[in-house]
Design an enzyme around this catalytic site. Structure first.
Site, PDB file in Angstrom:
ATOM      1  CB  CYS A   1      -4.117  10.295  28.517  1.00 27.85           C
ATOM      2  SG  CYS A   1      -5.482  11.304  29.057  1.00 27.85           S
TER       3      CYS A   1
ATOM      4  CE1 TYR B   1      -7.117   1.214   4.406  1.00 28.60           C
ATOM      5  CE2 TYR B   1      -5.845   2.701   3.009  1.00 28.60           C
ATOM      6  CZ  TYR B   1      -6.496   1.495   3.204  1.00 28.60           C
ATOM      7  OH  TYR B   1      -6.538   0.580   2.186  1.00 28.60           O
TER       8      TYR B   1
ATOM      9  CB  SER C   1      -0.881  -0.040   1.246  1.00 26.37           C
ATOM     10  OG  SER C   1      -2.006   0.778   1.096  1.00 26.37           O
TER      11      SER C   1
ATOM     12  NE  ARG D   1      -2.540   4.604   0.827  1.00 23.92           N
ATOM     13  CZ  ARG D   1      -2.288   4.326   2.117  1.00 23.92           C
ATOM     14  NH1 ARG D   1      -2.318   5.271   3.017  1.00 23.92           N
ATOM     15  NH2 ARG D   1      -1.958   3.101   2.489  1.00 23.92           N
TER      16      ARG D   1
ATOM     17  N   GLY E   1      -3.055  -0.415  -3.746  1.00 23.45           N
ATOM     18  CA  GLY E   1      -1.777   0.092  -3.254  1.00 23.45           C
ATOM     19  C   GLY E   1      -1.286   1.365  -3.917  1.00 23.45           C
TER      20      GLY E   1
ATOM     21  N   PRO F   1      -7.994  -0.349  -6.010  1.00 23.02           N
ATOM     22  CG  PRO F   1      -8.521   1.446  -7.425  1.00 23.02           C
ATOM     23  CD  PRO F   1      -8.554  -0.060  -7.341  1.00 23.02           C
TER      24      PRO F   1
END
Ligand code: LLP
Length: 454
Positions: free
Chosen positions: A381, A411, A226, A309, A264, A307
């Site tokens: 935190c 993502y 990716s 992303r 990717g 595909p």
């Protein structure tokens, strides 16, 4: 202070108006914040559609030139909601799912089962059953044991399941070790490399599928990683898959119809970074495939790509409100300005998980102040709660400013958590000057509703 808007890594709909405020597809960010609150994931619908179309057209055109057909599956893991599944389907894409949840969302969108694929290295019986009941176009099997499980589920329903076998070719590529999925020493797929004198795990699985009348061996699948910015790996892996296909044909007389070369395709996260150009990649891969076809004297199969992303990543940004601003003296004498926003690693885990770099700008106004070295951090935190590791922000960045991080469409929401019991932000689509909620903001009541208080 300079701005990279308009331009990469922002979606094509992002501009600044005369006052210097950023506008997404005609809606000023202050209005988005007022209507939907912050933090919010903002998705530029036209940009998603344009990218989906660009990938489909680029691959269809290049592959047609070498006489091969191709289907584009949007990898829903990048981000899936009913509306997004519908958009990509309307743009002629199919949908690749990796769980029962993704499958359910794609089906709710009205994507026909035949245009869906189901992936996963450890599919549950329920997921396999749901896929068969939906009549998915392909189940991508990932292990020898799964061949039996899918066959048994198909037999129980009196259907023949279309399957592909996921193989690893040893080609791996991409931005980070954890997202390079074709190494040999990892959990996905079956290796095309066997021990001397023995069938490879990939061949063994392909033969096992052919031996089961409840399964139809549709093809072979390979995904090499990716966020790949050097396209050469795709052609090398595709060649290895075509070699395996020819080997299987010589052995069994069965020349499988389809080959999937996975997803990717890398995008720009920072100003100046250059995304893979779909037309260029499609051309390079198709030329390599045409050569392979001649070498192997076998006709080319139908291809598919996945595909994720590259379709939604650049189309999204995350809109935050700045809270605390704190100068911190570094040991080398420099000062770093820590800018805290109202989200953090729960809405974008990628910096903490992969060391991913992002670009941020103050978007509610255009400042004349000098740029200073800044780090954008969240409200969780722990000190690793970093949103943007290093970025120049105007020296007068202050509480109340709107700040946007670019290219968070993939993502981000799909890997979001409720760490520190933060509520996950909404996903807001912007289209032609109007915004609407695709996925609503979680509320504390949602969190309390999950708590059984037992
Ligand atoms: N197809 C298969 C079989 C995959 O495993 C993946 C991603 C894709 C397609 C889509 O890849 P894309 O085009 O989106 O790069 N969470 C990581 C990425 C994990 C990708 C896993 N598989 C990240 O945030 O970078």
């Amino acid at each position: 202070m300079t701005t990279s808007i308009p331009g990469e890594p922002w979606s094509t709909g992002v501009t600044r108006d005369a006052s210097g405020e950023a506008v997404v597809a005609g809606v000023p960010v202050s209005r988005l914040a007022a209507e939907h609150g912050t933090p919010a994931y903002v998705l530029d619908e036209a940009d998603v559609r344009t990218r989906a179309r660009a990938y489909r057209r680029a691959f269809e055109t290049a592959f047609a030139e070498v006489g091969a057909g191709v289907d584009v599956y949007y990898a829903g893991k990048a981000f899936l909601s009913v509306a997004v599944a519908r958009w990509v389907h309307e743009e002629g894409l199919r949908v690749d799912t990796a769980s029962g949840g993704e499958l359910a969302v794609a089906l709710r969108a009205g994507v026909p089962g035949a245009h869906l694929g189901l992936h996963g290295n450890n599919k549950s019986d329920d997921e396999i059953a749901a896929a068969l009941e939906a009549g998915v176009g392909r189940i991508i099997v990932d292990s020898l044991a799964e061949v039996d499980r899918v066959a048994a589920a198909a037999a129980a329903r009196g259907v023949v399941a279309p399957v592909m076998v996921r193989v690893t070719t040893g080609v791996h590529a991409g931005g980070h070790e954890y997202i390079s999925t074709a190494h040999e020493d990892q959990k996905f797929g079956l290796s095309v490399h066997g021990r001397e004198g023995e069938d490879s795990p990939a061949t063994t699985a392909l033969l096992a599928v052919l031996a089961r009348p409840e399964l139809h061996l549709l093809g072979i699948h390979s995904h090499i990683g990716s966020q790949i910015l050097d396209a050469s790996g795709f052609a090398v892996a595709a060649r290895a898959v075509l070699d395996l296909r020819a080997h299987l044909a010589a052995r069994t007389g069965v020349l499988v119809e389809e080959v999937d070369i996975g997803g990717g395709y890398g995008i720009a996260y920072l100003p100046g970074e250059v995304a893979l150009d779909p037309a260029r990649v499609a051309k390079d891969i198709s030329v390599a495939l045409a050569d392979a076809s001649v070498d192997l004297s076998t006709p080319l199969p139908r291809f598919s790509i996945e595909p994720g992303r590259a379709i939604v990543g650049p189309a999204g940004l995350t809109l935050y409100r700045v809270g605390t601003v704190k100068p911190v003296q570094l040991s080398d004498g420099r000062v770093r300005t820590y800018v805290s926003v109202d989200g953090g690693m729960s809405d974008n885990i990628r910096p903490a998980l992969y060391g991913a770099q992002y670009h941020a700008e103050v978007v509610g106004r255009l400042s004349e102040a000098e740029p200073v070295l800044a780090r954008v951090v969240g409200k969780h935190c722990e000190s690793g709660d970093i949103v943007v590791h290093e970025v120049l922000l105007p020296a007068d960045v202050r509480e109340g400013d709107l700040l946007a991080v670019a290219a968070t469409g993939a993502y981000g929401r799909s890997m979001a958590s409720n760490y520190n019991l933060l509520t996950r932000p909404p996903v807001v689509a912007v289209t032609d000057g109007a915004s609407r909620v695709l996925v609503r903001r979680e509320t504390v009541d949602d969190l309390l509703a999950l708590d059984a208080d037992a």
